[in-house]
Design an enzyme around this catalytic site. Structure first.
Site, PDB file in Angstrom:
ATOM      1  N   ASP A  85      35.143  35.338  40.238  1.00  7.81           N
ATOM      2  CA  ASP A  85      33.550  35.424  41.067  1.00  7.81           C
ATOM      3  C   ASP A  85      33.047  34.651  41.961  1.00  7.81           C
ATOM      4  O   ASP A  85      33.352  33.515  42.449  1.00  7.81           O
ATOM      5  CB  ASP A  85      32.660  35.733  39.821  1.00  7.81           C
ATOM      6  CG  ASP A  85      31.349  36.132  39.615  1.00  7.81           C
ATOM      7  OD1 ASP A  85      31.135  36.724  39.101  1.00  7.81           O
ATOM      8  OD2 ASP A  85      31.174  35.327  40.717  1.00  7.81           O
ATOM      9  N   ILE A  86      32.814  35.554  43.241  1.00 12.67           N
ATOM     10  CA  ILE A  86      32.220  34.392  44.374  1.00 12.67           C
ATOM     11  C   ILE A  86      31.439  33.883  44.255  1.00 12.67           C
ATOM     12  O   ILE A  86      31.261  32.979  44.589  1.00 12.67           O
ATOM     13  CB  ILE A  86      31.898  35.457  45.428  1.00 12.67           C
ATOM     14  CG1 ILE A  86      31.962  35.748  46.753  1.00 12.67           C
ATOM     15  CG2 ILE A  86      30.560  36.170  45.230  1.00 12.67           C
ATOM     16  CD1 ILE A  86      31.681  36.903  47.856  1.00 12.67           C
ATOM     17  N   ASN A 112      26.972  42.159  30.800  1.00 15.25           N
ATOM     18  CA  ASN A 112      25.593  42.773  31.401  1.00 15.25           C
ATOM     19  C   ASN A 112      25.568  44.037  31.419  1.00 15.25           C
ATOM     20  O   ASN A 112      26.685  45.004  32.139  1.00 15.25           O
ATOM     21  CB  ASN A 112      25.355  41.809  32.363  1.00 15.25           C
ATOM     22  CG  ASN A 112      25.586  40.455  32.347  1.00 15.25           C
ATOM     23  OD1 ASN A 112      25.419  39.952  31.508  1.00 15.25           O
ATOM     24  ND2 ASN A 112      25.978  40.185  33.475  1.00 15.25           N
ATOM     25  N   VAL A 131      26.216  45.219  40.007  1.00 11.87           N
ATOM     26  CA  VAL A 131      27.179  45.770  40.336  1.00 11.87           C
ATOM     27  C   VAL A 131      27.515  47.056  39.242  1.00 11.87           C
ATOM     28  O   VAL A 131      27.732  46.298  38.081  1.00 11.87           O
ATOM     29  CB  VAL A 131      28.753  44.966  40.493  1.00 11.87           C
ATOM     30  CG1 VAL A 131      29.779  45.718  40.771  1.00 11.87           C
ATOM     31  CG2 VAL A 131      28.389  43.913  41.388  1.00 11.87           C
ATOM     32  N   HIS A 158      32.417  45.814  34.506  1.00 12.07           N
ATOM     33  CA  HIS A 158      33.092  44.026  34.432  1.00 12.07           C
ATOM     34  C   HIS A 158      32.942  43.364  33.325  1.00 12.07           C
ATOM     35  O   HIS A 158      31.963  43.043  32.599  1.00 12.07           O
ATOM     36  CB  HIS A 158      32.560  43.870  36.164  1.00 12.07           C
ATOM     37  CG  HIS A 158      31.089  43.207  36.139  1.00 12.07           C
ATOM     38  ND1 HIS A 158      30.577  44.329  36.695  1.00 12.07           N
ATOM     39  CD2 HIS A 158      30.116  42.058  36.001  1.00 12.07           C
ATOM     40  CE1 HIS A 158      29.013  44.052  36.687  1.00 12.07           C
ATOM     41  NE2 HIS A 158      29.510  42.805  35.920  1.00 12.07           N
ATOM     42  N   HIS A 193      32.735  39.262  32.223  1.00 11.94           N
ATOM     43  CA  HIS A 193      33.000  38.147  32.699  1.00 11.94           C
ATOM     44  C   HIS A 193      33.750  37.488  32.161  1.00 11.94           C
ATOM     45  O   HIS A 193      33.555  37.498  31.162  1.00 11.94           O
ATOM     46  CB  HIS A 193      31.159  37.523  32.531  1.00 11.94           C
ATOM     47  CG  HIS A 193      30.805  38.094  33.779  1.00 11.94           C
ATOM     48  ND1 HIS A 193      30.395  37.676  35.524  1.00 11.94           N
ATOM     49  CD2 HIS A 193      30.164  39.076  33.583  1.00 11.94           C
ATOM     50  CE1 HIS A 193      28.983  37.960  36.161  1.00 11.94           C
ATOM     51  NE2 HIS A 193      29.053  39.173  34.662  1.00 11.94           N
TER      52      HIS A 193
END
Ligand code: AMP
Length: 121
Positions: free
Chosen positions: A30-31, A87, A96, A100, A102
């Site tokens: 993750d950025i 989420n 986004v 995905h 996390h």
């Protein structure tokens, strides 16, 4: 479904710190990490949200969790524990719209994740 940022990462149109790839999924750091270890596991198939998971995607979604656990083990934090989160939509904090998972670990994580007093529904 419109291309998202994550489709561009899958297609190598934008860079990411990719830590795993197989025929069904990709995982990358993750950025904006929220824990010492924070990476995302995504399907290569475009699925916008948890609400859009179909019957035929059940094995694929299971695969994302298998990849999460495998990487947590390889990175050395599976035994001490970690959190997986998907989420969904606005109230879930999704930003986004490509499914995905996390994966957060490397320190004790607080629970519950919010502090305001809840009005029970
Ligand atoms: P969510 O808010 O659940 O939709 O999570 C989206 C996550 O994607 C956030 O934690 C972002 O920090 C992360 N993110 C956004 N852009 C990138 C990127 N280019 N590379 C890696 N992670 C990203």
């Amino acid at each position: 479904m419109a291309d998202t940022l994550f489709t561009k990462i899958i297609n190598r149109e934008i860079p990411a710190d990719i830590i795993h790839e197989d025929e069904l999924s990709l995982a990358f750091k993750d950025i904006n990490p929220q824990a010492p270890h924070h990476f995302l596991v995504i399907p290569k198939k475009s699925i916008a949200t948890v609400n859009d998971i179909q019957e035929e995607d059940k094995a694929l979604v299971g695969h994302l969790f298998m990849v999460a656990a495998k990487l947590a083990t390889e990175l050395g934090f599976a035994e001490e524990g970690y959190r997986t989160v998907m989420n969904c939509n606005q109230n879930g904090g999704q930003t986004v719209y490509h499914l995905h998972l996390h994966v957060l670990g490397g320190k004790p994580l607080g629970w519950p994740p919010y502090q305001e007093k809840l009005k029970t529904i």
